[in-house]
Design a protein around this motif. Structure first.
Motif, PDB file in Angstrom:
ATOM      1  N   THR A 151       0.850  -1.181   0.000  1.00  0.00           N
ATOM      2  CA  THR A 151       0.000   0.000   0.000  1.00  0.00           C
ATOM      3  C   THR A 151       0.894   1.243   0.000  1.00  0.00           C
ATOM      4  O   THR A 151       2.123   1.148   0.141  1.00  0.00           O
ATOM      5  N   ILE A 153       1.579   4.933   1.769  1.00  0.00           N
ATOM      6  CA  ILE A 153       1.348   5.762   2.938  1.00  0.00           C
ATOM      7  C   ILE A 153       1.630   7.218   2.555  1.00  0.00           C
ATOM      8  O   ILE A 153       2.596   7.506   1.839  1.00  0.00           O
ATOM      9  N   PRO A 154       0.809   8.213   3.039  1.00  0.00           N
ATOM     10  CA  PRO A 154       1.038   9.625   2.678  1.00  0.00           C
ATOM     11  C   PRO A 154       2.435  10.117   3.020  1.00  0.00           C
ATOM     12  O   PRO A 154       3.029  10.897   2.260  1.00  0.00           O
ATOM     13  N   THR A 155       2.990   9.675   4.145  1.00  0.00           N
ATOM     14  CA  THR A 155       4.346  10.111   4.491  1.00  0.00           C
ATOM     15  C   THR A 155       5.372   9.606   3.480  1.00  0.00           C
ATOM     16  O   THR A 155       6.357  10.286   3.185  1.00  0.00           O
ATOM     17  N   GLN A 156       5.107   8.425   2.934  1.00  0.00           N
ATOM     18  CA  GLN A 156       6.014   7.889   1.924  1.00  0.00           C
ATOM     19  C   GLN A 156       5.935   8.707   0.634  1.00  0.00           C
ATOM     20  O   GLN A 156       6.927   8.867  -0.081  1.00  0.00           O
ATOM     21  N   GLU A 157       4.743   9.201   0.336  1.00  0.00           N
ATOM     22  CA  GLU A 157       4.622  10.063  -0.835  1.00  0.00           C
ATOM     23  C   GLU A 157       5.452  11.337  -0.666  1.00  0.00           C
ATOM     24  O   GLU A 157       6.136  11.786  -1.597  1.00  0.00           O
ATOM     25  N   MET A 158       5.382  11.922   0.542  1.00  0.00           N
ATOM     26  CA  MET A 158       6.171  13.126   0.803  1.00  0.00           C
ATOM     27  C   MET A 158       7.658  12.840   0.714  1.00  0.00           C
ATOM     28  O   MET A 158       8.433  13.615   0.138  1.00  0.00           O
TER      29      MET A 158
END
Length: 828
Positions: A151, A153-158
């Motif tokens: 999946t 995670i939003p932090t990974q996108e950043m």
């Protein structure tokens, strides 16, 4: 064996200890050079940097270095793309399998994107590269996170955006710094941006060494401190501190716990650069001091031993670094001695090439001069041939159709030839045979005696014109040869001036700067270009000189130090109120000339046919000249003005004065068919020894007054423009301080009425003068001449009076230092 000079040379013994030591030193230098070349080869550095970039990580799991490195290598060296791929993959393998997988994924995504973008876009690949790296970084990181975690995670996108942004910036930086390893062109100075990019590249590379340690000694700490030592040694405090800050900052991004390392590296780089005068030991001492101070502050006593050990190991590596490697690095950094030496070598090469080209032109002009100056010798055979040609032309017009032709030229050839040759000598001035016997014999020999005599006379006039024209051509060729030789000499002297290198006067500069600052003068910089006697050239950077300190204080002090009079040659005021200006000091001339002029035109009109000029020449010479055009009025004025204008330009070019005057005479004689003549009275004075050369071309005598004695100087040369060839008579005279030199045009000597010997009259008037001021003398003499002619001004009149005197600067030198110090400045 003996050499050319006859001295005995000892035979060289190959097995001598000195020879063996020399061979060992040469072998050691060659070996070190090979090792340095191998270590600094592009392939070796690419492999090492690629492995370290494959290992480098910041903020725990971000690897923004792989894609920029691979992309830059692929752009600069396409054939080494697979070497970069293998190197980064090898570095990733040393970390983990997941890191290896991410490296392969990111590189494959980049190559696919690059192939598509380059095929579609028409723009240059270098401009598109950072954007391709940015896109490949986001796609590969997001895809890898989805594959690993299942999946997103939003932090990974950043973090993916941050990593791609760093890759974008690093790509721009690597495109600036990587070409420094690939270029093989001439060394050049690095710009500030290039130095910073290179430091960032170095710090990024060292990030790959994090995590490697041995008994508590971290490899990254050793290498970063070693880098700071190297740059502080070659670049000084500014470069050392900059490297420490940049390297420490990037290393702290990889490990936040080591943030204090930035302070240690920056402080150590600053101390090491300040102590670089102590050579390598001074720089190393700065690192040790910085380590002890910052180490106690950052980690306390627990880690002090390991931190000190890391600095000691870095210092040992620094001591083992080959000098040639440090010199090569220093040659890229402006301000270093190695960089200045490299620039001097480059400038010397340019100077030698220019001088060689000028010398080639000088040789060309010399060869042309020799070719033009080659005159065929006229021997008896040539003269006989000319006589034969002459008599052939005569017989063609007289004897060709005569019925006695066979009798005269076949049966009695010698007799007929002798008669005609004798008639040719008799009829040079008029068509008549003066010798009665020759006339009587010729009347019996020829049936057309009068016609033959007339034809011989006419042909002889044409023959004279041919001879005159041939002689004129020979003289013109000789004049051109002299002019070409003069140009060749000027260009040869110019080549020698180009090859003259600036001597290094660093020690004398420091001595003068110290002495001036010692007495309280604010002098920013001293640059000495020449210390030869009579040719001193010194530049000083000083504040705005509102009170004349440079003329009143600095020039007298320099005069006392150098043992000769020094004056200000040039002054450049600062642009701002509190800025610094430039003052150029140079040698004062031993003598100076003060000149006064009095002149008037015929009948008191405004336009005079006389012109005068005074101008300085190169080499400390001063010229005074008077030219008198033929007649009066505007035409004579223009003629004399053009003569002086040509004279000034030719003499200032450096051509010898006799060749210059001959050239001007040729120009004046060929410029117009009108009878336009002009006189020239030229005096050239050497201001170093007061030696004077007088060149008088149709001009009046000059007078030199020395005390109560008056000397007359004259020479007999025709006015310029009358004939093309004439010999210039030069009169040398040694002048002395206090001498008065009086030059005048012909109107002065022709004006006095009822005076039989005007030269003696002028000489007596000069002797009776009570003043020594040049302008007053010129005015008094002109007034006396006009009075003697009952107030009539029947011709243009010009008087030039010059006084030779020792040159004394306005602010003479006041001895302030010992005689030993005076010797020291020039002897060393």
């Amino acid at each position: 064996m003996s050499n050319v000079n006859g001295s005995i040379q000892q035979p060289r013994v190959i097995g001598s200890p000195k020879s063996e030591d020399t061979l060992k030193q040469g072998f050691f230098k060659k070996a070190m050079r090979k090792i340095v070349q191998g270590l600094t080869s592009w392939e070796a550095m690419c492999l090492v940097i690629g492995v370290l970039f494959g290992r480098a990580m910041i903020l725990t799991n971000l690897t923004p270095f792989i894609l920029p490195f691979f992309a830059t290598v692929g752009l600069l060296r396409p054939k080494r793309r697979f070497l970069a791929f293998f190197a980064t993959l090898l570095g990733a393998i040393t970390l983990s399998g997941w890191q290896t997988l991410f490296t392969v994924l990111s590189l494959v995504v980049y190559m696919i994107l690059r192939a598509g973008v380059v095929r579609v876009s028409n723009r240059e690949e270098a401009r598109l590269l950072p954007y391709i790296v940015f896109a490949a970084g986001i796609i590969s990181r997001l895809g890898f996170d989805v594959f690993r975690n299942g999946t997103l995670i939003p932090t990974q996108e950043m973090l993916a955006i941050v990593e791609a942004g760093l890759s974008f910036l690093l790509c721009l930086i690597f495109l600036q710094s990587m070409p420094l390893f690939t270029t093989k062109t001439r060394k050049r100075a690095l710009k500030t941006e290039e130095i910073i990019c290179f430091i960032i590249l170095l710090a990024s590379t060292l990030t790959g060494t994090m995590g490697l340690s041995y008994h508590g000694v971290a490899l990254d700490h050793v290498l970063t401190r070693y880098s700071v030592l190297v740059f502080a040694y070659v670049g000084g405090a500014a470069i050392g501190a900059t490297v420490g800050v940049v390297v420490g900052l990037i290393m702290s991004l990889a490990n936040v716990a080591g943030l204090f390392q930035m302070s240690l590296l920056a402080f150590s780089g600053l101390l090491g650069g300040l102590l670089k005068e102590g050579k390598r030991w001074g720089v190393g001492f700065g690192l040790i001091i910085g380590t002890l101070l910052i180490g106690l502050y950052g980690q306390g006593y627990n880690q002090l031993f390991n931190t000190t050990a890391e600095s000691i190991i870095a210092f040992v590596l620094f001591l083992l670094t080959p000098r040639v490697l440090l010199s090569r690095l220093a040659s890229f950094i402006p301000g270093t001695k190695e960089y200045q030496q490299q620039q001097q070598q480059y400038l010397k090469k340019i100077r030698d090439v220019t001088a060689s080209r000028v010398e080639q032109f000088s040789s060309l002009f010399q060869a042309l001069s020799t070719s033009f100056n080659h005159q065929p010798t006229t021997n008896s055979e040539d003269q006989e041939h000319q006589v034969d040609v002459f008599l052939s032309d005569v017989t063609e017009k007289t004897c060709q159709h005569c019925f006695k032709k066979e009798y005269c030229w076949i049966k009695n050839f010698d007799k007929t030839y002798g008669y005609m040759n004798a008639i040719m000598q008799e009829t040079k001035e008029e068509p008549m045979i003066k010798s009665a016997k020759l006339r009587r014999d010729w009347m019996h020999h020829c049936i057309k005696p009068e016609k033959v005599v007339d034809v011989i006379y006419e042909e002889q006039q044409h023959f004279k014109e041919k001879i005159k024209f041939k002689h004129s051509m020979q003289e013109s060729r000789r004049l051109v040869a002299d002019q070409l030789m003069g140009v060749s000499q000027v260009m040869g002297d110019f080549a020698k001036e180009i090859q003259r290198e600036r001597d290094t006067h660093q020690q004398q500069e420091e001595q003068i700067l110290f002495k001036l600052q010692e007495i309280g003068l604010d002098v920013e910089n001293v640059d000495i270009y020449n210390l030869e006697e009579g040719s001193v050239d010194i530049d000083m950077t000083i504040p705005r000189d509102d009170h004349g300190e440079s003329e009143k204080v600095i020039a007298p002090i320099l005069s006392d130090i150098l043992g000769e009079s020094i004056v200000i040659k040039k002054r450049v005021e600062p642009d701002v109120v509190n800025g610094y200006g430039l003052v150029t000091f140079g040698s004062a001339k031993a003598y100076e000339i003060e000149t006064g002029v009095a002149h008037t035109a015929k009948g008191g009109s405004w336009i005079s046919g006389d012109n005068y000029s005074t101008f300085e020449l190169g080499g400390g010479k001063y010229a005074l000249a008077i030219s008198d055009g033929m007649g009066n009025g505007e035409r004579a004025h223009v003629e004399s003005y053009e003569t002086l204008k040509l004279l000034s330009k030719v003499l200032k070019s450096g051509i010898d004065e006799t060749i210059a005057i001959k050239s001007i005479n040729s120009i004046l004689s060929l410029r117009s068919t009108d009878e336009i003549f002009s006189t020239l009275d030229l005096v050239m004075v050497d201001l170093q020894n007061a030696r004077a050369k007088f060149l008088k071309i149709g001009s009046n005598p000059s007078f030199v007054k020395r005390g109560n004695k008056v000397m007359m100087i004259e020479a007999g040369n025709l006015p310029m423009g009358i004939i093309q060839d004439f010999d210039v008579e030069v009169v040398d005279e040694q002048l002395k301080a206090g001498d008065l030199l009086i030059m005048m045009s012909d109107g002065i000597l022709e004006a006095p009425r009822h005076v039989e010997n005007t030269e003696m009259w002028i000489k007596r008037k000069i002797k009776e003068l009570k003043t020594e001021h040049p302008q007053e003398i010129a005015d008094v003499l002109l007034e006396e001449v006009i009075r003697s002619s009952d107030g009539a001004i029947e011709d243009d009149m010009t008087i030039v009076v010059s006084r030779i005197q020792h040159h004394t600067p306005k602010w003479a030198a006041i001895p302030t230092y010992s005689h030993d110090h005076k010797k020291m400045s020039k002897a060393q």
